[in-house]
Write an enzyme that holds these catalytic residues in place. Sequence first.
Site, PDB file in Angstrom:
ATOM      1  N   LYS A  56      -6.208 -52.757 -15.218  1.00  0.00           N
ATOM      2  CA  LYS A  56      -6.257 -51.291 -15.220  1.00  0.00           C
ATOM      3  C   LYS A  56      -7.269 -50.783 -14.197  1.00  0.00           C
ATOM      4  CE  LYS A  56      -4.990 -51.287 -20.097  1.00  0.00           C
ATOM      5  NZ  LYS A  56      -5.449 -51.200 -21.495  1.00  0.00           N
ATOM      6  N   GLN A 100     -10.680 -50.069 -25.028  1.00  0.00           N
ATOM      7  CA  GLN A 100      -9.762 -51.203 -25.111  1.00  0.00           C
ATOM      8  C   GLN A 100      -9.728 -51.784 -26.523  1.00  0.00           C
ATOM      9  OE1 GLN A 100      -7.706 -52.342 -22.683  1.00  0.00           O
ATOM     10  NE2 GLN A 100      -6.866 -53.780 -24.171  1.00  0.00           N
ATOM     11  N   ASP A 123      -5.057 -42.617 -23.320  1.00  0.00           N
ATOM     12  CA  ASP A 123      -4.210 -43.517 -24.099  1.00  0.00           C
ATOM     13  C   ASP A 123      -3.337 -42.756 -25.096  1.00  0.00           C
ATOM     14  OD1 ASP A 123      -3.965 -46.166 -23.536  1.00  0.00           O
ATOM     15  OD2 ASP A 123      -5.618 -46.841 -24.803  1.00  0.00           O
TER      16      ASP A 123
END
Length: 291
Positions: A56, A100, A123
């Site tokens: 990412k 994460q 997200d």
Amino acid sequence: MTTTIDGARIARDIRARVAERVAERVAEGAARGRVPGLATILVGDDPASAVYVAAKRRAIREAGMRDFHRHLSRHACQDEVAAVIDELAADPDVSGILLQLPLPAGLDAATLIDRIPAAKDVDGLTTASAGRLARGERGLRPCTPSGVVELLDAEGIEIKGACVAVVGWGELVGRPLAQLLLRRGATVTVAHEFTADLAAVTRPADIVVVATGVRGLIGPEHVKPGATVIDVGIHRTPDGLTGDVRAAELDGIASRITPVPGGVGPMTIAMLMVNTLRAAEWNAVPKTVPA
């Protein structure tokens, strides 16, 4: 013959468009704090998570965005992680924040995620983001479900009026995807672990999306001839990566199918980049997206 959907190619096209828009913003003389920047937070040393975060970060840098990364010890407590999130939330240079998952044992992921402002929730996992999706309000959407919709659009597969079976009701993919497809005019049925007759749900569908984490769950008995099959699952085996679908058995049955790897996976990072750019642009206009 069954056509393999090249998710890697579609993702590259999306990433190129994002990079082009970022370059335009730089050329326009965007003030410091207006060039998109993503903050990734990695807690602990899980090898798989480290690989995902590195990918990412690499994609963000390649697009000309700024990379803000925080790596915390696996011994970090709830308050320490919360403090980092709050610091990044207050930083105008940070467009988006990604925590994460999974987190080390002892940390409450849901509470920490909800500390991320909706305007920086790239997200799309906070309660506020989920609520805005459910109500059809403007907001940042979860990356993998958004990537599935982008794949369908890129392949020219009509969503409006289609019958879609979403296999899996997880919070990360199944549930938000069902809502995105409903908003696009599809008739959506969600199957899950308590579905008594899976084939009865999937067989009539024009589009079957599988996100269960069960290797090889879907085969010819579940798919009608000519249907499109999107495989979100990914599993490591001695013979390599495979998905939730027995893809080889669907050759000549499905009209289109995503491979594993190279299907949905690349789209997730591509949509993360889209969300980071979108957050930067929306946040540049006060009250465009609620905090």
